[in-house]
Enzyme design. Sequence first.
Site: not given
Length: 415
Positions: A271, A356, A394
């Site tokens: 990202e 995460h 994600n």
Amino acid sequence: MPVHTGILDAEDFAGITVYQGRGVGGGSLVNGGMAVTPLRERFPAILPTVDPAEMYSTYYPRANAGLGVTSVDVNWWESQDCYQYARVGRKHAERSGFPFVFVPNVYDWDYMAQEAAGAVQKSALAGEVIYGNNAGKKSLQKTYLAQAAATGRVNVSPLHRVTSVSPAAAGGYTVVIDQIDTTGATLVTKTVRADRVFFAAGSVGTSKLLTRLKATGALPLLNEQIGKGWGDNGNVMCGRANHMWDPTGTLQSSMPTAGIDNWDAGGAFAEVAPLPTGIETYASFYLSITRTPRRAEFSWNPATGKVDLSWDRAWKQTSIDMARSIFDKINSKEGTIYRTDLFGAYKIWGDHLTYHPLGGAVLGQATDNYGRLHGHPGLYAIDGSLIPGNTSVNPFVTITALAERNIERIIAEDF
Ligand SMILES: Cc1cc2nc3c(=O)[nH]c(=O)nc-3n(C[C@H](O)[C@H](O)[C@H](O)COP(=O)(O)OP(=O)(O)OC[C@H]3O[C@@H](n4cnc5c(N)ncnc54)[C@H](O)[C@@H]3O)c2cc1C
């Protein structure tokens, strides 16, 4: 240090710090809003027991609609100071031959445009994100929770912490709940009876509850898979020091819009993240999601009365190596170096954390193929604990889509 409830928790285990949202809305309150549906060809590795056809035709579209996922207008993005950091990220990715991909978000782009025009209260353009967005982001209290409240059939009790679930003499389950104040102190302990209980405390919260309740005999029939299959989605962070002719901007939108996809060749999806400090840092910042095979296990520790996690910090080396498949090449091409000042003194990699957490009550192992916990009919897991450690991107769109799939089946068959 005094503690308070909400909004971002950094929960320490022996080998890893797990960041989680706290409050009504959970991680949606603090996350970057990146709403990524994994590529279909990568789905069988994410949830091997789930039919990809139904996910991509029905449940991913339903989740994206329910969450209010939209894509940034690329023409607007090209013209805005607040996405200069992302355009620098694109330039460097493409010059090294990596695919640069735009990703959708749950932020309201019209609102961000008004922020840029100075017409409304600033949120994404005021650097708000991990401590919550006061405007602009469609976190769950504006989407799914608002829909649930509109039925008139849902009561939400903030500042309540579930401490126990066990079979009730009269059938169903006894749920014990502490009502807490904003220092975390218990005000009153409540007990309710429920025919069915859905565990939605997040990968760590659900896993900790189930691991303790199984080990201490409250839910003895849960199976041996409870607490297993936990992963960090391969998270690792790093920054690169750009040349003076590549500033990333003093104004940076806190909502990421893009990533660098080297999953197939190098096992990393990075990202292009903001570093919204308000000053020019000449830094490019990245959160990589990597294809690490490492999985840890939660276990009950009777000596401390806590649940431990068997993660080993050294395991992050696999993720670092995968992230380097992107950034060593970019540094070499650009004649740049890694930043060594972002995660402590002379430290390149943010390898101590994850944003995460995934797994701990894995679908098809601790539960049936729809999240029904084995051993105790009427108990369900319906959050990130179902996903075995990695989503390749994600995770919240996949967590939502799986919940949509499972609840449809559970309502049809169990109610
Ligand atoms: C800083 C940050 C940025 C992120 N950015 C992104 C992003 O851009 N895109 C993305 O896809 N993902 C992102 N994530 C991850 C994403 O937010 C999570 O994967 C997601 O929220 C997990 O959903 P969940 O339903 O499993 O659990 P959660 O959202 O964690 O919800 C669990 C809730 O249960 C509560 N709870 C826990 N224990 C108990 C208990 N015993 N009793 C009562 N309640 C309890 C928690 O306080 C929490 O409110 C980010 C996460 C963080 C921390």
